[in-house]
Scaffold this motif. Structure first.
Motif, PDB file in Angstrom:
ATOM      1  N   SER A 143      68.778  53.233  13.689  1.00 39.52           N
ATOM      2  CA  SER A 143      69.045  52.311  14.980  1.00 39.52           C
ATOM      3  C   SER A 143      67.807  51.439  15.110  1.00 39.52           C
ATOM      4  N   ALA A 144      68.036  50.348  15.726  1.00 38.23           N
ATOM      5  CA  ALA A 144      66.701  49.253  15.484  1.00 38.23           C
ATOM      6  C   ALA A 144      65.579  49.612  16.614  1.00 38.23           C
ATOM      7  N   ASN A 145      65.695  50.779  17.546  1.00 39.88           N
ATOM      8  CA  ASN A 145      64.658  51.043  18.379  1.00 39.88           C
ATOM      9  C   ASN A 145      63.586  51.826  17.659  1.00 39.88           C
ATOM     10  N   GLN A 146      64.300  52.520  16.273  1.00 40.93           N
ATOM     11  CA  GLN A 146      63.275  53.548  15.754  1.00 40.93           C
ATOM     12  C   GLN A 146      62.277  52.705  14.782  1.00 40.93           C
ATOM     13  N   ARG A 147      61.021  53.192  14.638  1.00 44.05           N
ATOM     14  CA  ARG A 147      60.074  52.665  14.008  1.00 44.05           C
ATOM     15  C   ARG A 147      59.888  53.440  12.889  1.00 44.05           C
ATOM     16  N   LEU A 148      59.073  52.599  12.009  1.00 43.65           N
ATOM     17  CA  LEU A 148      58.386  53.465  10.693  1.00 43.65           C
ATOM     18  C   LEU A 148      57.005  53.515  11.049  1.00 43.65           C
ATOM     19  N   ILE A 149      56.478  54.366  11.363  1.00 49.23           N
ATOM     20  CA  ILE A 149      54.988  54.061  11.937  1.00 49.23           C
ATOM     21  C   ILE A 149      54.166  54.965  11.158  1.00 49.23           C
ATOM     22  N   ASP A 150      52.997  54.191  10.613  1.00 57.30           N
ATOM     23  CA  ASP A 150      52.021  54.557   9.593  1.00 57.30           C
ATOM     24  C   ASP A 150      51.087  55.355  10.540  1.00 57.30           C
ATOM     25  N   VAL A 151      51.094  56.759  10.413  1.00 63.89           N
ATOM     26  CA  VAL A 151      50.378  57.635  11.251  1.00 63.89           C
ATOM     27  C   VAL A 151      48.847  57.320  11.112  1.00 63.89           C
ATOM     28  N   PRO A 152      48.419  57.491   9.919  1.00 61.33           N
ATOM     29  CA  PRO A 152      46.779  57.407   9.596  1.00 61.33           C
ATOM     30  C   PRO A 152      46.099  56.192  10.277  1.00 61.33           C
ATOM     31  N   LYS A 153      46.847  55.080   9.965  1.00 59.79           N
ATOM     32  CA  LYS A 153      46.348  53.559  10.451  1.00 59.79           C
ATOM     33  C   LYS A 153      46.489  53.520  11.810  1.00 59.79           C
ATOM     34  N   SER A 154      47.735  54.207  12.414  1.00 60.04           N
ATOM     35  CA  SER A 154      47.888  54.171  13.965  1.00 60.04           C
ATOM     36  C   SER A 154      46.736  54.860  14.778  1.00 60.04           C
ATOM     37  N   LEU A 155      46.372  56.182  14.111  1.00 58.34           N
ATOM     38  CA  LEU A 155      45.322  57.008  14.855  1.00 58.34           C
ATOM     39  C   LEU A 155      44.208  56.451  14.735  1.00 58.34           C
ATOM     40  N   ALA A 156      43.674  55.938  13.758  1.00 58.40           N
ATOM     41  CA  ALA A 156      42.184  55.400  13.409  1.00 58.40           C
ATOM     42  C   ALA A 156      42.253  53.993  14.289  1.00 58.40           C
ATOM     43  N   SER A 157      43.243  53.008  14.546  1.00 56.80           N
ATOM     44  CA  SER A 157      43.313  51.813  15.337  1.00 56.80           C
ATOM     45  C   SER A 157      43.529  52.156  16.842  1.00 56.80           C
ATOM     46  N   GLY A 158      44.126  53.211  17.215  1.00 55.67           N
ATOM     47  CA  GLY A 158      44.602  53.600  18.431  1.00 55.67           C
ATOM     48  C   GLY A 158      45.670  52.805  18.963  1.00 55.67           C
ATOM     49  N   SER A 159      46.408  52.160  18.217  1.00 54.13           N
ATOM     50  CA  SER A 159      47.639  51.637  18.696  1.00 54.13           C
ATOM     51  C   SER A 159      48.728  51.797  17.384  1.00 54.13           C
ATOM     52  N   VAL A 160      49.873  51.617  17.589  1.00 53.43           N
ATOM     53  CA  VAL A 160      50.910  51.598  16.670  1.00 53.43           C
ATOM     54  C   VAL A 160      50.790  50.741  15.564  1.00 53.43           C
ATOM     55  N   GLN A 161      50.722  51.053  14.364  1.00 52.64           N
ATOM     56  CA  GLN A 161      50.622  50.256  13.024  1.00 52.64           C
ATOM     57  C   GLN A 161      51.845  50.594  12.368  1.00 52.64           C
ATOM     58  N   LEU A 162      52.788  49.568  12.077  1.00 54.33           N
ATOM     59  CA  LEU A 162      54.130  50.060  11.536  1.00 54.33           C
ATOM     60  C   LEU A 162      54.005  50.080   9.981  1.00 54.33           C
ATOM     61  N   PHE A 163      54.666  51.042   9.482  1.00 54.95           N
ATOM     62  CA  PHE A 163      54.422  51.230   7.972  1.00 54.95           C
ATOM     63  C   PHE A 163      55.188  49.995   7.368  1.00 54.95           C
ATOM     64  N   GLN A 164      54.608  49.507   6.285  1.00 56.72           N
ATOM     65  CA  GLN A 164      55.313  48.072   5.612  1.00 56.72           C
ATOM     66  C   GLN A 164      55.692  48.582   4.088  1.00 56.72           C
ATOM     67  N   PRO A 165      56.685  49.166   3.928  1.00 56.38           N
ATOM     68  CA  PRO A 165      57.050  49.483   2.742  1.00 56.38           C
ATOM     69  C   PRO A 165      57.205  48.262   1.689  1.00 56.38           C
ATOM     70  N   THR A 166      56.570  48.528   0.366  1.00 55.71           N
ATOM     71  CA  THR A 166      56.567  47.362  -0.735  1.00 55.71           C
ATOM     72  C   THR A 166      57.884  47.611  -1.221  1.00 55.71           C
ATOM     73  N   ALA A 167      57.983  46.310  -1.923  1.00 52.18           N
ATOM     74  CA  ALA A 167      59.394  46.258  -2.830  1.00 52.18           C
ATOM     75  C   ALA A 167      59.874  47.357  -3.532  1.00 52.18           C
ATOM     76  N   LYS A 168      58.903  47.749  -4.229  1.00 54.31           N
ATOM     77  CA  LYS A 168      58.943  48.832  -5.138  1.00 54.31           C
ATOM     78  C   LYS A 168      59.392  50.043  -4.519  1.00 54.31           C
ATOM     79  N   GLU A 169      58.694  50.321  -3.255  1.00 51.31           N
ATOM     80  CA  GLU A 169      59.104  51.701  -2.457  1.00 51.31           C
ATOM     81  C   GLU A 169      60.800  51.255  -1.975  1.00 51.31           C
ATOM     82  N   ILE A 170      61.001  50.354  -1.610  1.00 48.25           N
ATOM     83  CA  ILE A 170      62.256  50.251  -1.240  1.00 48.25           C
ATOM     84  C   ILE A 170      63.476  50.432  -2.217  1.00 48.25           C
ATOM     85  N   LEU A 171      63.112  49.813  -3.575  1.00 49.32           N
ATOM     86  CA  LEU A 171      64.128  50.205  -4.547  1.00 49.32           C
ATOM     87  C   LEU A 171      63.754  51.393  -5.238  1.00 49.32           C
ATOM     88  N   GLN A 172      62.897  52.228  -4.877  1.00 50.51           N
ATOM     89  CA  GLN A 172      62.747  53.357  -5.750  1.00 50.51           C
ATOM     90  C   GLN A 172      64.176  54.342  -5.549  1.00 50.51           C
TER      91      GLN A 172
END
Length: 172
Positions: A143-172
């Motif tokens: 569902s559209a409310n659910q987020r893919l969160i990059d945990v290490p980046k989010s913890l390091a920055s102190g704010s939610v950073q979304l995981f951005q899959p590459t085209a290769k990751e999407i097609l694997q």
């Protein structure tokens, strides 16, 4: 390692719970009880089988794929799962975790095991499934409310950073 986990099933070689082929571990127990959940049989905290960390690791190591924790909701068994997550990380494998809790709820939790399981995750797919926001075009979530969160980046920055899959990751 002799801690036991309540496991609904382990799916080997799946490609729907994160990029690439993965070993998905479905844990028993979920109090979110989202209407329209695709896995309501996992809500029961005593469903499935009692498995040791060693038994789960045998399957994980045999497949040598990154791992996804799903369920149910693995954060309800966080204390028992943390040693498994540490063993998976020690084997050099990545972890995705699905939860009905929000990232913010887990960060604010006074449960140190929930926080540690979060820190051991590479990506957190957070939030309850909301049937009115169901979107089959979304990758790795329902569902559209659910987020893919990059945990290490989010913890390091102190704010939610979304995981951005590459085209290769999407097609694997």
């Amino acid at each position: 390692m002799n801690r036991h986990l309540q496991i609904i099933k382990i799916v080997e070689g799946t490609s729907v719970d994160g990029p690439g082929l993965r070993t998905s571990v479905y844990f028993a127990g979920c109090a979110h009880a989202c209407p329209g959940c695709h896995n309501p049989q996992s809500w029961n905290f005593t469903a499935g089988n009692d498995m040791s960390i060693d038994e789960v690791m045998q399957t994980v190591l045999y497949n040598d794929f990154d791992v996804t924790f799903s369920g149910g909701d693995p954060f309800y068994q966080a204390e028992a799962i943390v040693p498994l997550a540490k063993a998976i990380r020690a084997a050099g494998l990545g972890i995705w975790s699905y939860t009905g809790f929000s990232f913010e709820e887990l960060i604010a939790s006074d449960d140190k095991y929930k926080q540690e399981l979060l820190r051991l995750s590479d990506v957190l797919v957070d939030g309850p499934f909301i049937q009115s926001l169901r979107d089959t075009s979304l990758i790795f979530r329902g569902s559209a409310n659910q987020r893919l969160i990059d945990v290490p980046k989010s913890l390091a920055s102190g704010s939610v950073q979304l995981f951005q899959p590459t085209a290769k990751e999407i097609l694997q």
